[in-house]
Design an enzyme around this catalytic site. Structure first.
Site, short mmCIF file in Angstrom:
data_model
loop_
_atom_site.label_atom_id
_atom_site.label_comp_id
_atom_site.label_asym_id
_atom_site.label_seq_id
_atom_site.Cartn_x
_atom_site.Cartn_y
_atom_site.Cartn_z
N HIS A 150 2.17 3.68 -0.31
CA HIS A 150 1.22 2.73 -0.87
C HIS A 150 -0.11 3.42 -1.10
O HIS A 150 -0.54 4.24 -0.29
CB HIS A 150 1.04 1.50 0.03
CG HIS A 150 0.81 1.83 1.47
ND1 HIS A 150 1.84 2.23 2.31
CD2 HIS A 150 -0.31 1.83 2.23
CE1 HIS A 150 1.35 2.45 3.52
NE2 HIS A 150 0.05 2.23 3.50
N HIS A 185 -4.05 2.58 -1.40
CA HIS A 185 -5.10 1.59 -1.18
C HIS A 185 -6.10 1.72 -2.32
O HIS A 185 -6.53 2.84 -2.65
CB HIS A 185 -5.84 1.86 0.13
CG HIS A 185 -5.00 1.80 1.37
ND1 HIS A 185 -5.00 0.72 2.22
CD2 HIS A 185 -4.14 2.70 1.92
CE1 HIS A 185 -4.19 0.96 3.25
NE2 HIS A 185 -3.65 2.15 3.09
N VAL A 231 2.68 1.72 7.49
CA VAL A 231 3.84 1.15 6.80
C VAL A 231 4.59 2.28 6.07
O VAL A 231 4.00 2.97 5.23
CB VAL A 231 3.42 0.06 5.79
CG1 VAL A 231 4.63 -0.49 5.06
CG2 VAL A 231 2.65 -1.05 6.51
P1 5GP Z 1 -1.50 2.31 6.14
O1 5GP Z 1 -2.22 2.38 7.46
O2 5GP Z 1 -0.01 2.41 6.33
O3 5GP Z 1 -2.04 3.27 5.11
O4 5GP Z 1 -1.83 0.88 5.55
C1 5GP Z 1 -1.00 -0.22 5.72
C2 5GP Z 1 -1.76 -1.43 5.18
O5 5GP Z 1 -0.85 -2.48 5.02
C3 5GP Z 1 -2.88 -1.92 6.11
O6 5GP Z 1 -4.11 -1.91 5.40
C4 5GP Z 1 -2.43 -3.34 6.47
O7 5GP Z 1 -3.48 -4.25 6.58
C5 5GP Z 1 -1.49 -3.69 5.34
N1 5GP Z 1 -0.43 -4.63 5.70
C6 5GP Z 1 0.38 -4.57 6.79
N2 5GP Z 1 1.26 -5.59 6.79
C7 5GP Z 1 0.99 -6.30 5.66
C8 5GP Z 1 1.58 -7.48 5.09
O8 5GP Z 1 2.51 -8.07 5.63
N3 5GP Z 1 1.07 -7.92 3.92
C9 5GP Z 1 0.01 -7.28 3.29
N4 5GP Z 1 -0.41 -7.80 2.13
N5 5GP Z 1 -0.55 -6.17 3.79
C10 5GP Z 1 -0.07 -5.69 4.97
#
Ligand code: 5GP
Length: 127
Positions: free
Chosen positions: A110, A112, A106
């Protein structure tokens, strides 16, 4: 203003839409700098996402362009949320993916926040 070498911010990414309340989230905390909500696909018993209110793609443009107040506000929100959830005694892990090799999905910064059991080695392929 975009940062050289980084894709420009996409205002229709999923977290931008959550910030605009166009799609729902399970909110944990909100203040002027940060929004925190449960990850839709949790990777630990507690898996919270903490995002800045303003549009940054990743930690790179955030630290290049955000004000000191925004940077401090987001970091303080992280530890405030951990305390709210009583995670200080058991511990937690904070992780931010940046770009392709880290698997960032995304394109809105963000952090985690993982907790709730022993989180194991820091990297899945750690020796
Ligand atoms: P990344 O891989 O970009 O570090 O993490 C993206 C995170 O966003 C993933 O853990 C995924 O599960 C979460 N995520 C993706 N779409 C949504 C959504 O629509 N709502 C929520 N609450 N989390 C999302």
């Amino acid at each position: 203003m975009p940062v050289p070498g980084l894709a420009p911010y996409d205002p229709n990414n999923i977290f931008a839409r959550i910030l605009r309340a166009e799609i729902p989230c399970r909110k944990v905390f909100e203040n002027q700098h940060a929004l925190a909500f449960h990850d839709i696909n949790p990777q630990a018993p507690t898996h919270i996402l903490v995002i800045p209110k303003n549009p940054y793609v990743s930690i790179a443009d955030f630290t290049a362009l955000a004000s000191d107040a925004e940077i401090a506000g987001l970091l303080r929100a992280l530890t405030h949320i951990a305390r709210l959830l009583n995670l200080d005694t058991t511990g937690y892990r904070i992780l931010a993916n940046m770009g392709h090799h880290a698997g960032q999905e995304v394109p809105h910064l963000h952090f985690h926040l993982f907790a709730g059991h022993n989180l194991g080695p820091m990297l899945a392929n750690a020796g």
